[in-house]
Scaffold this active site. Structure first.
Site, PDB file in Angstrom:
ATOM      1  N   ARG A 121       0.827  -1.219   0.303  1.00  0.00           N
ATOM      2  CA  ARG A 121      -0.059   0.142   0.091  1.00  0.00           C
ATOM      3  C   ARG A 121       0.920   1.540   0.130  1.00  0.00           C
ATOM      4  NH1 ARG A 121      -3.469   1.110   4.965  1.00  0.00           N
ATOM      5  NH2 ARG A 121      -2.055   1.659   5.800  1.00  0.00           N
ATOM      6  N   CYS A 161       0.049   5.513   0.576  1.00  0.00           N
ATOM      7  CA  CYS A 161      -0.723   6.340   1.572  1.00  0.00           C
ATOM      8  C   CYS A 161      -0.768   8.074   1.163  1.00  0.00           C
ATOM      9  CB  CYS A 161      -1.053   6.047   2.710  1.00  0.00           C
ATOM     10  SG  CYS A 161      -2.736   7.255   3.063  1.00  0.00           S
TER      11      CYS A 161
END
Length: 129
Positions: A105, A107
């Site tokens: 991920r 972000c």
């Protein structure tokens, strides 16, 4: 094939994601989802937690339509209007992805998102060839 990559040569994950995921076969690239109701086109939620829940419901719907599910997501990108909302987003995100088999991920905080929403998430998932 989906293999979780973990190495002590890079920082350990600080949330519900893995450092990397090796994947082969057919891949689904899901466009960024925002917290809109599919039936009405209206914005859902006023808090980042409410909006994240709807975004993840929308992502789930897309991957399901492709014949797969969130367990086959190998990468997500999360875009937040305000990085101060990270913890609230992360709590909801963890409910959908967990820790052990979570995707890689990224972000980032962005200046503005479509319809001035608080969060947008895109993903890449594996699907049967």
């Amino acid at each position: 094939m989906r293999k979780i990559i973990q190495t002590d040569q890079a920082p350990a994950p600080v949330g519900p994601y893995n450092q990397g995921v090796v994947a082969s076969g057919a891949m689904l690239f899901v466009a960024g989802q925002i917290p809109l109701d599919a039936a009405t086109g209206e914005l859902v939620g006023t808090t980042v937690a409410e909006q994240t829940e709807k975004v993840l419901q929308n992502l789930t719907a897309v991957v399901k339509a492709a014949g797969t599910d969130l367990s086959q997501v190998v990468k997500t990108s999360v875009f937040l209007k305000d990085m101060n909302d990270f913890a609230a987003m992360n709590q909801i995100y963890a409910e959908h992805f967990g820790d052990e088999n979570a995707p890689a991920r990224a972000c980032v905080e962005v200046a503005r998102l479509p319809k001035d929403v608080l969060v947008e998430i895109e993903c890449i998932a594996m699907v049967s060839a």
